[in-house]
Design a protein around this motif. Structure first.
Motif, PDB file in Angstrom:
ATOM      1  N   LEU A  75      -0.900   4.806   0.763  1.00  0.00           N
ATOM      2  CA  LEU A  75      -0.334   5.502  -0.191  1.00  0.00           C
ATOM      3  C   LEU A  75       1.339   4.832  -0.693  1.00  0.00           C
ATOM      4  CD1 LEU A  75      -1.690   8.863   0.142  1.00  0.00           C
ATOM      5  CD2 LEU A  75      -2.060   7.384  -1.832  1.00  0.00           C
ATOM      6  N   LEU A  76       2.386   4.672   0.646  1.00  0.00           N
ATOM      7  CA  LEU A  76       3.399   4.270   0.451  1.00  0.00           C
ATOM      8  C   LEU A  76       3.809   3.194  -0.285  1.00  0.00           C
ATOM      9  CD1 LEU A  76       5.686   5.408   3.322  1.00  0.00           C
ATOM     10  CD2 LEU A  76       6.335   2.982   2.614  1.00  0.00           C
ATOM     11  N   ILE A  77       2.453   2.152   0.250  1.00  0.00           N
ATOM     12  CA  ILE A  77       3.163   1.347  -0.124  1.00  0.00           C
ATOM     13  C   ILE A  77       2.112   0.359  -1.413  1.00  0.00           C
ATOM     14  CG2 ILE A  77       2.804  -1.002   0.184  1.00  0.00           C
ATOM     15  CD1 ILE A  77       2.182  -0.811   3.334  1.00  0.00           C
ATOM     16  N   ALA A  78       1.391   1.350  -1.897  1.00  0.00           N
ATOM     17  CA  ALA A  78       0.625   1.181  -3.169  1.00  0.00           C
ATOM     18  C   ALA A  78       2.041   1.322  -4.058  1.00  0.00           C
ATOM     19  CB  ALA A  78      -0.718   2.178  -2.907  1.00  0.00           C
ATOM     20  N   ALA A  79       2.558   2.941  -3.337  1.00  0.00           N
ATOM     21  CA  ALA A  79       3.254   4.119  -4.415  1.00  0.00           C
ATOM     22  C   ALA A  79       4.544   3.153  -4.754  1.00  0.00           C
ATOM     23  CB  ALA A  79       3.639   5.317  -4.262  1.00  0.00           C
ATOM     24  N   ALA A  80       5.139   1.782  -3.948  1.00  0.00           N
ATOM     25  CA  ALA A  80       6.522   0.893  -4.634  1.00  0.00           C
ATOM     26  C   ALA A  80       5.604   0.385  -5.046  1.00  0.00           C
ATOM     27  CB  ALA A  80       6.653   1.010  -2.750  1.00  0.00           C
ATOM     28  N   ILE A  81       4.057  -0.436  -5.022  1.00  0.00           N
ATOM     29  CA  ILE A  81       3.986  -1.462  -5.738  1.00  0.00           C
ATOM     30  C   ILE A  81       3.958  -0.793  -6.911  1.00  0.00           C
ATOM     31  CG2 ILE A  81       2.045  -3.338  -6.424  1.00  0.00           C
ATOM     32  CD1 ILE A  81       1.293  -2.990  -2.858  1.00  0.00           C
ATOM     33  N   GLY A  82       3.570   0.757  -7.930  1.00  0.00           N
ATOM     34  CA  GLY A  82       3.724   0.696  -8.684  1.00  0.00           C
ATOM     35  C   GLY A  82       4.437   0.922  -9.334  1.00  0.00           C
ATOM     36  N   THR A  83       5.873   1.100  -8.944  1.00  0.00           N
ATOM     37  CA  THR A  83       7.122   0.922  -9.663  1.00  0.00           C
ATOM     38  C   THR A  83       7.696  -0.742  -9.752  1.00  0.00           C
ATOM     39  OG1 THR A  83       7.881   1.118  -7.364  1.00  0.00           O
ATOM     40  CG2 THR A  83       8.030   2.601  -8.771  1.00  0.00           C
ATOM     41  N   ILE A  84       7.607  -1.878  -9.550  1.00  0.00           N
ATOM     42  CA  ILE A  84       7.817  -3.094  -9.685  1.00  0.00           C
ATOM     43  C   ILE A  84       8.343  -3.448 -11.454  1.00  0.00           C
ATOM     44  CG2 ILE A  84       7.452  -5.782  -9.696  1.00  0.00           C
ATOM     45  CD1 ILE A  84       6.209  -4.958  -6.618  1.00  0.00           C
ATOM     46  N   LEU A  85       7.057  -3.203 -11.560  1.00  0.00           N
ATOM     47  CA  LEU A  85       6.865  -3.500 -13.317  1.00  0.00           C
ATOM     48  C   LEU A  85       7.104  -1.851 -13.340  1.00  0.00           C
ATOM     49  CD1 LEU A  85       5.022  -6.460 -14.146  1.00  0.00           C
ATOM     50  CD2 LEU A  85       7.331  -6.306 -13.220  1.00  0.00           C
ATOM     51  N   PRO A  86       7.628  -1.451 -15.180  1.00  0.00           N
ATOM     52  CA  PRO A  86       7.374  -0.128 -15.594  1.00  0.00           C
ATOM     53  C   PRO A  86       6.263   0.083 -15.692  1.00  0.00           C
ATOM     54  CG  PRO A  86       8.728  -1.670 -16.748  1.00  0.00           C
ATOM     55  CD  PRO A  86       8.697  -2.484 -16.125  1.00  0.00           C
ATOM     56  N   GLN A  87       5.299   1.394 -14.987  1.00  0.00           N
ATOM     57  CA  GLN A  87       3.704   1.708 -15.482  1.00  0.00           C
ATOM     58  C   GLN A  87       3.584   1.198 -17.870  1.00  0.00           C
ATOM     59  OE1 GLN A  87       1.286   2.661 -12.903  1.00  0.00           O
ATOM     60  NE2 GLN A  87       2.681   1.191 -12.629  1.00  0.00           N
ATOM     61  N   ALA A  88       1.885   1.655 -17.639  1.00  0.00           N
ATOM     62  CA  ALA A  88       1.754   1.135 -19.123  1.00  0.00           C
ATOM     63  C   ALA A  88       2.223   2.404 -20.141  1.00  0.00           C
ATOM     64  CB  ALA A  88       0.103   1.314 -18.665  1.00  0.00           C
ATOM     65  N   GLN A  89       1.589   3.360 -19.120  1.00  0.00           N
ATOM     66  CA  GLN A  89       2.541   4.686 -20.082  1.00  0.00           C
ATOM     67  C   GLN A  89       4.055   4.774 -20.243  1.00  0.00           C
ATOM     68  OE1 GLN A  89       3.226   8.892 -18.144  1.00  0.00           O
ATOM     69  NE2 GLN A  89       3.267   7.336 -16.021  1.00  0.00           N
ATOM     70  N   TYR A  90       4.724   4.220 -19.797  1.00  0.00           N
ATOM     71  CA  TYR A  90       6.365   3.668 -20.328  1.00  0.00           C
ATOM     72  C   TYR A  90       6.325   2.899 -20.903  1.00  0.00           C
ATOM     73  CZ  TYR A  90       7.010   8.065 -17.260  1.00  0.00           C
ATOM     74  OH  TYR A  90       7.207   8.801 -16.217  1.00  0.00           O
ATOM     75  N   VAL A  91       5.775   1.537 -21.718  1.00  0.00           N
ATOM     76  CA  VAL A  91       5.731   0.731 -22.418  1.00  0.00           C
ATOM     77  C   VAL A  91       5.385   0.369 -23.717  1.00  0.00           C
ATOM     78  CG1 VAL A  91       4.306  -1.523 -22.714  1.00  0.00           C
ATOM     79  CG2 VAL A  91       4.569  -0.922 -20.006  1.00  0.00           C
TER      80      VAL A  91
END
Lengths: 558, 394
Positions: A75-91
């Motif tokens: 979960l920790l690794i997955a969560a970190a991957i999600g911060t590499i580029l902005p999530q769609a909701q912030y685009v």
């Protein structure tokens, strides 16, 4: 598997290591150990006992700490991957749909963006696999807790005061030897003074303190499960509302998803720090960044229609309250909260024009067009009037000679008008947009000159209702209680027995903080003249160290 | 002297006190040749007194700045990082009172110095609060987080001492490599401070315009000679360095330049130290940790986590969620800062399960403690400066 009957007569569940009643070692392996394995009181954990059926295997899988930690790490690794580029909701894309989002990642981040989007990382936290991972964690929390809690609870509830000698001398803290007649009574007195719960049975004594700390881990896991349950509930309809409402100054609008409630916007204000007066100290900072926002505020009135009125009927509205919605100060009513989230300033409200003669510049009168509810015709008296033939709130150009509007919002209003005056009774056609006039049917005698515009601000409000919040709060509270319970308290026990030969045997155990246990015992020993105790763990370590050193010396000699 | 000036002078005083105390602690540990507690205790006491004086000055900075600005000084990168340095020293003071360990001071104080120096590279003038920060939750949420992180950092300090003692620096191993990597990364921070200070004292400035990722023209000021340029840049300042190459629009080349200079200066410094000492930096510390009680360091490592973890849960998750619900209308929004707080929390949860459930004590715990600190620093530095989100207040 069969139940295990101990020599003392107690029947233990299969897989038990230490007899629940007297504490004798029940397995070959345990009998040979110098110290008893007290982690779960030597109880039979289901996961350590059965491994035949599919259910056993699944149970054992989820009850393992190793698996639990692995899920946490995933979960920790997955969560970190999600911060590499902005999530769609912030685009930020002008029009939001799957295609534009996909294009955005490809355009802005190139190949990496494409791959990121392809793998679904742009919406990682609501992806099925991420949610499944959280679900697995929840299962692990439940199974691992039950696997340990149930036997531990049984065992601690059924403890007997008198324990077998082999249990006593396998405890880390151990003492044996002669003691005065009144030693037991005095020990009892002192232990009670130290807030121990003391139980007596024949020639023995059990003193116990802080048993509740053993439940800490299970309590905090319950808290987490309640929290995750609350999060799951928000997917159910009715538990959760998240709407946006754009409201203009002066407007009254129904609040979405809040039947019977209406909101009127009185005024929107945006302030920035001036850097003067009281704020002079901030001047340097303000100069550096240009300007700093101080306040976003919408002054509103909340109305409610009576229960018996028809849906949408606004004539019987009753005022509920006035409120200034600011950031950090949402409007709250009936389980709803309305937040100041966004704004647009200076949206056109009305425009005032002057009908003038091009040559003489003589005015025949002025009139104001309401951009929300424009009228068909504006009569200026004396056979003079202006007819509004077409209104294009957000004029975007001509298509096949027809003026077009992009949106219904008056961002760039265009008017197709016919002007009637005593001189031009047939009317002259003119098309007017800001700073431009087109005369499609030839040169006109008259024109409309722009005089002034009225503007107003638009507030972007968010309407929320979240009935899961109390559940989430409860989960958080229980988690914190469990953590404190398990971490800052410890379960201390002493067993004291007078043997037939008159000597005393004493054993002590705690789940953590042996230093504290020894401090208690020192007090009791001093008061009741108990035999001196040893820390068997330390003895073992000392011996090992000695052996190592001897070996080293031996190596050097040889 | 205005209140704001008094405040910044107090911070200087604290910095100098910590600097002196570091050496006295080092002397206390080094001078203790025979491993007796007596001489270590005497010099340790002096060093501790200096540390407490420094801490009081640091606290004085905090209070006077609060009075001067009218809001808790926890609202931007400078203020938060400075407070982090303060809670780190505060945590050390508590543990020193409990365990009397000068060697911990010798490791924690230099780290606190680095953190304060790092903080002062950011704009430090008093700035007003944006609407989202105008609430008491700023004080409640941020102060709990900063205290929790200070205490968790102590766990890493104890872990580092443990590793400095147990890792064999004469034999090639993964442990030796990574331990030296930790020391190297600390030197890189010094590199950043030296590079920033040098170029800011010489007043270096070079302006560019460039095309940002939305296709619009924007301008940027480099405070260090531009090694890499922004997307389709145009230089506006004559006689300054031209970048070697331009980067795509999603990369902030001005920040990359700062990072490169820090690496450049830091690496030179690292090799200078190694050339002069003729050994690895971790090996330099060997004689200082000779008499360290490993069990005690392990205990401090664990103690710090069991105090820091619940506090972190409270501040960085629970208080954070309550405030997010009030200010942003949702208690959780997967903003990078939120995600990294969750990652930190998950990491320490794993630490506790491994230690209590799998018996990961001693060296393994020490490594985990250090990794935890690395995650906290990542959340502080990288998330604020690189992964732009709602928390980018720097």
């Amino acid at each position: 598997m069969e139940k295990l009957q101990c020599k003392c007569g107690h029947v233990n569940p299969p897989g038990t290591i230490l007899c629940e009643s007297c504490g004798r070692s029940l397995t070959e392996e345990e009998q040979h150990k110098k110290l008893a394995d007290m982690r779960y009181e030597g109880t039979a954990r289901r996961s350590q006992t059965y491994n035949k059926s599919i259910i056993d295997k699944i149970w054992n899988f989820f009850s393992s700490v190793k698996i639990g930690v692995s899920i946490i790490v995933l979960l920790l690794i997955a969560a970190a991957i999600g911060t590499i580029l902005p999530q769609a909701q912030y685009v930020n894309v002008p029009v939001r749909n799957d295609e534009t989002i996909k294009a955005y990642y490809a355009d802005v981040y190139g190949e990496i963006g494409k791959i990121y989007h392809f793998l679904g990382f742009h919406d990682l936290y609501s992806s099925a696999w991420f949610i499944i991972l959280v679900g697995l964690l929840a299962i692990s929390l439940i199974v691992a807790s039950l696997d340990r809690f149930v036997p531990l609870y049984r065992s601690l509830k059924n403890q007997r005061v008198l324990r077998h000698r082999s249990f006593m001398n396998k405890q880390r803290i151990y003492a044996e030897g002669p003691a005065p007649e009144d030693a037991m009574e005095k020990a009892e007195e002192k232990l009670k003074e130290l807030k121990y719960k003391v139980t007596l049975d024949k020639n023995g004594l059990l003193a116990e303190k802080g048993r509740f700390s053993r439940w800490g881990p299970y309590v905090n896991h319950i808290g987490l499960i309640i929290f995750l349950f609350g999060v799951m509930l928000r997917m159910m309809p009715g538990f959760y509302v998240d709407e946006t409402l754009w409201i203009r100054e002066g407007e009254t609008r129904a609040i979405p998803e809040a039947p019977g409630y209406f909101l009127e916007s009185k005024d929107f204000t945006m302030e920035t720090y001036t850097g003067e007066g009281d704020e002079a100290k901030f001047e340097e900072a303000i100069d550096r960044v240009g300007s700093v926002a101080k306040n976003y505020q919408t002054d509103i009135v909340l109305y409610q229609t009576p229960d018996e009125s028809l849906p949408g009927a606004t004539d019987e509205m009753e005022q509920v309250k006035e409120h200034a919605i600011k950031v950090n100060q949402p409007l709250k009513f009936d389980g709803y909260a309305v937040y100041q989230m966004d704004f647009r300033q200076n949206e056109l409200r009305a425009m005032t024009f002057d009908l003038t003669n091009k040559e003489t510049e003589e005015s025949l009168g002025t009139f104001t067009i309401d951009l929300v509810k424009p009228e068909k015709s504006y009569d200026l008296g004396d056979d003079t009037r202006v007819d509004l033939m077409g209104y294009y709130p957000d004029f975007s150009g001509f298509e096949n000679g027809e003026p077009q509007t992009e949106t219904p919002v008056p961002n760039n209003p265009g008017f197709l008008v016919r002007m009637f005056t005593p001189e031009t009774p047939d009317g002259e056609v003119s098309f007017i947009v800001i700073q431009n006039t087109i005369e499609p049917l030839g040169e006109n005698q008259y024109k409309l000159t722009f005089q002034s515009a009225e503007t107003r601000d638009v507030s972007g409000l968010t309407i929320r209702k979240d009935r899961t919040l109390p559940i989430l709060g409860l989960g958080g509270l229980i988690f914190m209680i469990g953590v404190a319970q398990g971490m800052y308290f410890n379960h201390r026990r002493f067993w004291i027995q007078r043997q037939e030969d008159g000597e005393l045997v004493l054993a002590g155990h705690t789940n953590k903080n042996w230093f504290g246990l020894k401090k208690d015992l020192d007090q009791v020993s001093g008061f009741a003249s108990l035999p001196a105790y040893i820390d068997q763990q330390e003895e073992i370590e000392k011996k090992e160290k000695l052996k190592k050193e001897q070996k080293l010396e031996g190596d050097e000699l040889s | 002297m205005t209140l704001a000036e008094i405040s910044s002078n107090l911070l200087y005083a604290a910095f100098i006190a910590y600097l002196i105390a570091t050496f006295v602690f080092g002397g206390a540990v080094k001078g203790n040749k025979e491993g007796s507690f007596k001489s270590e205790g005497r010099w340790g006491k002096i060093a501790f007194t200096i540390t407490v004086i420094g801490f009081l000055a640091h606290l004085g900075y905090f209070i006077t700045r609060w009075t001067a600005t009218g809001h808790p000084p926890l609202s931007n990168m400078f203020e938060f990082t400075t407070a982090f340095g303060m809670t780190l020293v505060g945590g050390f003071i508590i543990l020193y009172v409990l365990y009397k360990t000068p060697v911990l001071g010798m490791i924690v104080l230099p780290v606190a110095l680095l953190i304060i120096a790092f903080a002062s590279m950011f704009p430090s003038e008093v700035s007003p609060l944006i609407p989202a920060l105008q609430t008491n939750w700023l004080a409640i949420h941020v102060s709990t987080v900063v205290i929790a992180e200070g205490i968790l950092a102590i766990s890493a300090g104890a872990g580092l001492i443990y590793l400095l003692k147990v890792v064999d620096m004469n034999k090639k191993s993964k442990q030796r490599f990574w331990l030296e990597a930790i020391m190297y990364s600390l030197v890189l921070v010094i590199g950043f401070v030296i590079a920033s200070t040098f170029f800011s004292l010489t007043g270096y400035q070079s302006d560019f315009t460039y095309i940002n990722k939305d296709g619009n023209e924007a301008s940027v000021t480099y405070n260090m000679p531009a090694l890499v340029g922004m997307n389709e840049y145009t230089s506006l300042t004559e006689g300054t360095m031209e970048p070697f190459f331009a980067t795509p629009a999603v990369i902030n080349a001005s920040k990359v330049t700062t990072v490169l200079w820090s690496f450049f200066v830091g690496t030179i410094l690292y090799w200078l130290i190694r050339l002069i000492a003729r050994k690895r930096i971790a090996a330099i510390f060997k004689p200082f940790v000779k008499n360290v009680n490993l069990q005690l360091m392990d205990e401090i490592n664990y103690r710090a986590v069991i105090i820091g973890f619940p506090l972190f849960t409270l501040g960085a998750l629970i208080f954070a969620m309550i405030w997010a619900q009030i200010a942003w209308s949702r208690f959780w929004g997967w903003d990078p800062k939120e995600v990294w707080a969750l990652i930190t929390w998950l990491f320490y949860a794993a630490y506790l399960h491994l230690r209590l459930g799998k018996g990961w004590q001693g060296e393994k715990s020490a490594w985990l403690g250090v990794v935890g600190f690395a995650i906290i620093m990542f959340n502080l530095v990288a998330v604020n400066l690189i992964l732009a989100g709602l928390h980018s207040y720097a």
